[in-house]
Scaffold this active site. Structure first.
Site, mmCIF file in Angstrom:
data_model
loop_
_atom_site.group_PDB
_atom_site.id
_atom_site.type_symbol
_atom_site.label_atom_id
_atom_site.label_comp_id
_atom_site.label_asym_id
_atom_site.label_seq_id
_atom_site.Cartn_x
_atom_site.Cartn_y
_atom_site.Cartn_z
ATOM 1 N N ASP A 1 33.301 3.482 2.101
ATOM 2 C CA ASP A 1 33.940 2.695 1.049
ATOM 3 C C ASP A 1 33.175 1.374 0.963
ATOM 4 O OD1 ASP A 1 35.576 1.758 -0.952
ATOM 5 O OD2 ASP A 1 37.419 2.459 -0.028
HETATM 6 C C1 BGC Z 1 37.805 1.313 -3.289
HETATM 7 C C2 BGC Z 1 37.221 2.668 -3.620
HETATM 8 C C3 BGC Z 1 36.248 2.529 -4.763
HETATM 9 C C4 BGC Z 1 35.192 1.518 -4.400
HETATM 10 C C5 BGC Z 1 34.120 1.353 -5.462
HETATM 11 C C6 BGC Z 1 36.741 0.252 -3.137
HETATM 12 O O1 BGC Z 1 37.285 -1.014 -3.005
HETATM 13 O O2 BGC Z 1 38.594 1.418 -2.123
HETATM 14 O O3 BGC Z 1 38.247 3.563 -3.917
HETATM 15 O O4 BGC Z 1 35.697 3.774 -5.062
HETATM 16 O O5 BGC Z 1 35.822 0.277 -4.175
HETATM 17 O O6 BGC Z 1 34.613 0.718 -6.586
#
Ligand code: BGC
Length: 742
Positions: free
Chosen positions: A273
């Site tokens: 993530d």
């Molecule tokens: C989120 C993810 C997301 C990523 C990219 C993160 O903060 O937890 O679900 O895909 O950001 O935007």
């Protein structure tokens, strides 16, 4: 995804230096933010694109995220290919969560259709639009089980149940990818189920807090939707942010290798993530960035998603010092390059900018959005048949509430590339449907609330300041309602009150909305409460005093038309709750599949000051049609441990209206190696029934439906026991039959 040795990939690997390989394992955000945007987290936001350009020129980027403009995607791709010694293109990923240009209803709404076909068609539209602009990979579906309504991200998932969650997860993967990940068609994108695993169990519902999940809950509840998504062919998995039982998910070898690869057979690549590899240091797990990078890679994580200064950059030194072998690096690089090959990137790295505009404008996509929104709404109450409204008998209607005319709220969170001009609000939809013969008045009723604590997400979309005096606005709404034959109140939560970084400590209607509701109901004008939310709200008062309640979630680009169709009966509500609706915040977490445990009073009054039952059960939802269930029959009263029982029931549409019923089967095992839930959703069927029609609905309960993971044996278990099956419209289904497994 099958990572069979590909001659092209092997040939590339043989030529790549360690630095080239490490570059492939890094994914950067490429922001294009509003003028002057700053953030404590990103720091010098304006400097971020320059850092990314430098990395591209040095050939050190495997993937980019957050770019949606096809011209910019092509420009960045040209730069990447020119900068890379082997001409390897970058893979563009994005959060295509509920549509790109055509905004679909939010994921929890799609799950509320309980209909895999609808979900698959909707995400195929999202995929086609994304692919048309050059995005080849989505960070979706989110398949995290959510049983705590405080957690804002419950809107992104399919609710509380592993069976429904798995079916919806698989349908989304099929919609995005169009099949397995080894060859993705030109109008589809790679799917990345997330967040592996257990993110939905954040303590207190506080986003990003640690999760403490017992092994039996992990295997029986939190992991099955991931397994279903992998079995449907998902080519990517995103690791979660938080600590799972004390070990960060992004550095958790048991999770990312023993479970994901060895138990589930996943062969695609794992992405972190945002910043979650670097964050291993923040967790006080890793000693520093090198340790973080090495431990994430060795845990089984292949690609680091980074805003700046990726920890994986230190892998070059780690290979040099012998902490990481080049073979370990190759395993991850091979997975990444295989995905690029499956997506046709090597042969066709650019996007057709003109064709993109045509795909984004496709009217068929808007039709899918409208149909999906209509199928997702859940009718929670309809006393005295207030709904559907008889449009021909109306002359004056009041549409009230801060969200009734708000285009941005109608779309919901996790959308960036929408077009407000074509967004149809509920006010627009009602006006258009009722036509000029009916006067439709509109009153905001209350100021739209603002966030009490600033969020990182404010940098994408600055919060809208509240306007208006609550007393005056409520007085205006009361006057409008008094003058009307029916008042449609559109209440709920702002779209930015739900989603990531948007947990709530209360489930009450925010701001002065409860007061508005009570004062409008007091006028005596019949009220229809249309709820825009992605989580259950505290409806204790409304459930007794408001005759009609329709949960429409955030219904998307064509949401207003879909809601108008439902209000006047051009469409019949057919959504069912994908979660248990609690009475108040004090009851959460709450779900239907509980064991009985100690129960001196049978019905179990556990609280001093509140009932123990939910306000609306899991699976619940009314229709304008009515249905009745006949006796439940089992094909045989006894079977062997690997035997199957057929369970049948006659379902009748007892009304004069065609409708769709979701017939649900719940199982209860009366004894065994573990105590089992009193009711556990085990099968369901979506049945379209014409007025007056009867259909025999059949379900199969075999070993796959009875097997569970037991903490007593620490293994999968299939018990000999007596079972009860309940079939009905929701988790309180009464009709039952029994059978015995020898
Ligand atoms: C989120 C993810 C997301 C990523 C990219 C993160 O903060 O937890 O679900 O895909 O950001 O935007």
């Amino acid at each position: 995804m099958t990572v069979a040795p590909s001659p092209r990939v092997e040939e590339l690997l043989a030529r790549m230096s360690v630095a080239d390989k490490v570059g492939q394992l890094i994914q950067y955000f490429s922001f294009s933010l509003p003028e002057g945007a700053t953030s404590d987290v990103v720091g010098d936001v304006a400097g971020q694109p320059r850092a990314v350009d430098a990395a591209l020129d040095a050939g050190g980027v495997g993937s980019l995220l957050f770019v949606t403009d096809p011209a910019r995607i092509n420009a960045l791709q040209r730069r990447a290919i020119a900068g890379n010694a082997h001409g390897i293109p970058v893979l563009f990923g994005f959060d295509v969560i509920h549509g790109l240009r055509t905004i679909l209803p939010v994921p929890i709404a799609m799950a509320a259709t309980w209909d895999a076909g609808i979900v698959e068609r909707a995400q195929a539209v999202a995929a086609a639009e994304a692919r048309a602009v050059g995005i080849r990979w989505t960070f979706a579906p989110m398949v995290d089980i959510a049983r705590d309504a405080r957690w804002g991200r419950m809107i992104e998932g399919a609710g509380e149940d592993p069976l429904l969650g798995g079916i919806v997860a698989a349908a989304q993967v099929r919609g995005f990818q169009g099949g397995g990940a080894d060859r993705i068609p030109a109008d589809r994108i790679l799917a990345g189920p997330k967040h592996f695993a257990g993110y939905g169990a954040a303590l207190g519902g506080r986003d990003y807090d640690q999760s403490e999940i017992s092994d039996q809950e992990l295997w029986n509840v939190y992991l099955p939707p991931f397994r279903a998504a992998i079995e449907a062919g998902a080519g990517n998995i995103m690791a979660a942010y938080m600590d799972l039982n004390g070990v960060p998910a992004s550095g958790n070898r048991w999770l990312l290798t023993d479970v994901l690869r060895d138990a589930f057979g996943f062969e695609g690549f794992v992405v972190s993530d945002a910043n979650s590899v670097k964050d291993l240091e923040t967790h006080h797990f890793a000693e520093g960035p090198t340790d973080a990078g090495v431990r994430a890679l060795q845990a089984g994580l292949d690609l680091e998603m980074a805003i700046a200064d990726p920890a994986f950059a230190h892998l070059v030194d780690a290979v040099e010092s012998g902490r990481v072998s080049e073979t370990e690096l190759d395993t991850s690089v091979r997975r990444l390059l295989a995905a690029k090959e499956a997506l046709g990137l090597f042969d066709d790295p650019y996007v057709d900018e003109e064709a993109a505009a045509r795909v984004l404008a496709d009217p068929a996509h808007r039709d899918v959005a409208r149909a999906t929104a209509a199928a997702s709404a859940v009718l929670l109450r309809n006393e005295g048949g207030v709904l559907p409204l008889d449009a021909s008998a109306l002359s004056q209607v009041a549409v009230i509430g801060p969200y009734a005319g708000s285009k941005r709220d109608t779309l919901g969170p996790w959308v960036f590339d929408y077009d407000l001009d074509e967004t149809v609000t509920i006010l627009d939809g009602v006006r258009a449907r009722l036509g000029t013969a009916v006067t439709v008045t509109h009153a905001a009723g209350v100021p739209r609330v603002t966030r009490e604590f600033p969020s990182l997400f404010d940098m994408f979309e600055p919060p809208v300041p509240p306007t208006g005096d609550p007393d005056e606005l409520i007085a205006g709404a009361v006057a409008a309602a008094s003058a009307a034959e029916v008042a449609i109140l559109v209440l709920g939560e702002n779209q930015e009150m739900i989603g990531e970084n948007a947990s709530r400590a209360s489930l009450e209607l925010p701001g002065a909305q409860q007061r508005l509701l009570e004062e409008v109901v007091a006028t005596g004008t019949p009220v229809v409460l249309v709820l825009m939310s992605g989580r259950p709200l505290d409806l204790r008062w409304a459930s007794e005093h408001v005759p009609a309640i329709l949960e429409v979630w955030y219904p998307g680009t064509r949401g207003g038309e879909a809601v108008a169709d439902l209000l006047v009966g051009d469409a019949t509500p057919r959504g069912r709750l994908p979660f248990t609706w609690p009475r108040s915040v004090g009851q959460v977490p709450m779900h239907h599949a509980v064991t009985r445990s100690h129960d001196p009073q049978k019905q179990g009054q556990r609280y001093w000051d509140e009932q123990s039952t939910p306000l609306y059960p899991f699976g619940f939802g009314l229709s304008y049609a009515t249905f009745s269930y006949g006796e439940v029959a089992v094909s045989t009263p006894e079977c062997d441990r690997d035997g199957r029982i057929e369970v049948t029931v006659e379902l009748t549409n007892t009304s004069a209206i065609d409708g769709v019923e979701v017939a649900q089967l719940y199982l209860h095992q009366r004894s065994g190696t573990s105590s089992r839930p009193l009711r556990k959703l085990t099968a369901f069927r979506v049945v379209e029934l014409a007025a007056g029609a009867t259909e025999r609905v059949a379900f199969t309960v075999g070993p796959d439906q009875r097997r569970y993971w037991s903490a007593a044996t620490r293994d999968w278990t299939l018990d000999a026991a007596e079972f009860e099956v309940y079939v009905g419209p929701d988790a309180t289904a009464e009709r039952s039959a029994t059978f015995r497994v020898r």
